[in-house]
Design a protein around this motif. Structure first.
Motif, short mmCIF file in Angstrom:
data_model
loop_
_atom_site.label_atom_id
_atom_site.label_comp_id
_atom_site.label_asym_id
_atom_site.label_seq_id
_atom_site.Cartn_x
_atom_site.Cartn_y
_atom_site.Cartn_z
N UNK A 49 -21.04 12.30 8.70
CA UNK A 49 -20.86 11.23 7.71
C UNK A 49 -20.61 9.92 8.42
N UNK A 50 -21.26 8.83 8.00
CA UNK A 50 -21.08 7.55 8.69
C UNK A 50 -19.63 7.11 8.78
N UNK A 51 -18.88 7.20 7.68
CA UNK A 51 -17.50 6.72 7.71
C UNK A 51 -16.65 7.52 8.68
N UNK A 52 -16.80 8.83 8.64
CA UNK A 52 -16.02 9.67 9.56
C UNK A 52 -16.35 9.39 11.01
N UNK A 53 -17.64 9.21 11.29
CA UNK A 53 -18.05 8.93 12.66
C UNK A 53 -17.54 7.58 13.12
N UNK A 54 -17.60 6.58 12.24
CA UNK A 54 -17.12 5.24 12.60
C UNK A 54 -15.63 5.28 12.89
N UNK A 55 -14.85 5.91 12.02
CA UNK A 55 -13.40 5.98 12.21
C UNK A 55 -13.06 6.69 13.52
N UNK A 56 -13.73 7.83 13.77
CA UNK A 56 -13.46 8.57 14.99
C UNK A 56 -13.86 7.77 16.23
N UNK A 57 -15.00 7.08 16.15
CA UNK A 57 -15.46 6.29 17.29
C UNK A 57 -14.54 5.12 17.57
N UNK A 58 -14.14 4.41 16.53
CA UNK A 58 -13.22 3.28 16.72
C UNK A 58 -11.91 3.75 17.31
N UNK A 59 -11.38 4.86 16.81
CA UNK A 59 -10.11 5.38 17.33
C UNK A 59 -10.24 5.79 18.80
N UNK A 60 -11.34 6.47 19.12
CA UNK A 60 -11.53 6.93 20.51
C UNK A 60 -11.72 5.76 21.45
N UNK A 61 -12.56 4.79 21.07
CA UNK A 61 -12.83 3.68 21.97
C UNK A 61 -11.62 2.74 22.08
N UNK A 62 -10.84 2.62 21.01
CA UNK A 62 -9.60 1.84 21.11
C UNK A 62 -8.64 2.50 22.08
N UNK A 63 -8.54 3.83 22.02
CA UNK A 63 -7.69 4.56 22.97
C UNK A 63 -8.20 4.39 24.40
N UNK A 64 -9.52 4.47 24.55
CA UNK A 64 -10.10 4.23 25.88
C UNK A 64 -9.81 2.81 26.34
N UNK A 65 -9.84 1.88 25.39
CA UNK A 65 -9.53 0.49 25.72
C UNK A 65 -8.12 0.33 26.26
N UNK A 66 -7.17 1.10 25.71
CA UNK A 66 -5.79 1.06 26.21
C UNK A 66 -5.75 1.49 27.68
#
Length: 236
Positions: free
Chosen positions: A174-191
């Motif tokens: 699902x687009x929304x689920x994928x977007x939320x998971x991707x944003x969360x993962x990449x934000x964590x990677x950004x940290x």
């Protein structure tokens, strides 16, 4: 604050343009490094020194050392994942169904010039420097990481459209689920990337780690596709 707001606006425009054009009219490997140079010029115009931008010579050795260590750990992690048959289907990204030569060019040319240089200069170079000057390293790391996560909204939608296996796993297709998971993962990677920038004082460490994550992902995906194509059933 006006400079910071203008910088974030430039990033938003670049993000949309990159995904609308996708390198079809103007080669990505030319435009994105040029945009990185433009962003550095904006940072310098805002009064940031080379050290504040993360490209001063003083931190080069320390940054290179720890970036190399992190890159080696990432490569080892990917090798371990590829050794586990049940993990291999996660790497079946149709965008990386490449032959050996194309995979190497993508990993060692397209990834650093088309992705890593621009994103690291933008988020751990100029943006981090602007925020750190005004609010300190912790605030700079938090805000730059959040914006780095939001930067990946459009790439997440691209992954859904391409049918990448990881997007189906992370967001159930699902687009929304994928977007939320991707944003969360990449934000964590950004940290993590911002932490390396802060701790080493240089941009080279997050550059090397970011490159290793993306490049090893391409090579791993190409390898799993090669294994899958040699077998009658799904990748083992």
């Amino acid at each position: 604050m006006l400079t910071l707001a203008a910088f974030v606006l430039v990033l938003a425009v670049v993000n949309v343009w990159v995904h609308v054009d996708g390198g079809r009219r103007v080669p990505t490997l030319v435009t994105r490094p040029l945009v990185a140079v433009l962003l550095l010029a904006m940072g310098a115009a805002a009064g940031l020194s080379w050290t504040q931008l993360g490209i001063g010579s003083g931190a080069l050795g320390r940054s290179a050392l720890w970036g190399g260590v992190c890159a080696a750990l990432v490569a080892a992690g990917y090798a371990l994942a590829l050794a586990l048959p049940r993990a291999r289907p996660l790497f079946l990204d149709p965008r990386h169904r490449l032959g050996p030569a194309s995979a190497l060019v993508t990993a060692f040319v397209a990834v650093p010039l088309g992705t890593v240089v621009l994103e690291e200069v933008a988020f751990r170079g100029v943006l981090w420097g602007l925020l750190e000057r005004e609010h300190g390293g912790a605030w700079a790391s938090a805000v730059s990481s959040l914006l780095f996560g939001l930067w990946h909204v459009l790439p997440a939608l691209d992954a859904v459209r391409s049918g990448a296996a990881l997007s189906r796993t992370a967001g159930g297709g699902r687009p929304l689920g994928t977007v939320v998971a991707t944003v969360a993962f990449t934000a964590a990677a950004g940290v993590l990337l911002a932490g390396l920038r802060w701790w080493t004082g240089g941009l080279l460490a997050p550059v090397l780690l970011h490159w290793a994550i993306n490049a090893c992902g391409v090579l791993a995906s190409a390898r799993v596709w090669a294994i899958s194509d040699r077998q009658p059933g799904p990748a083992a």
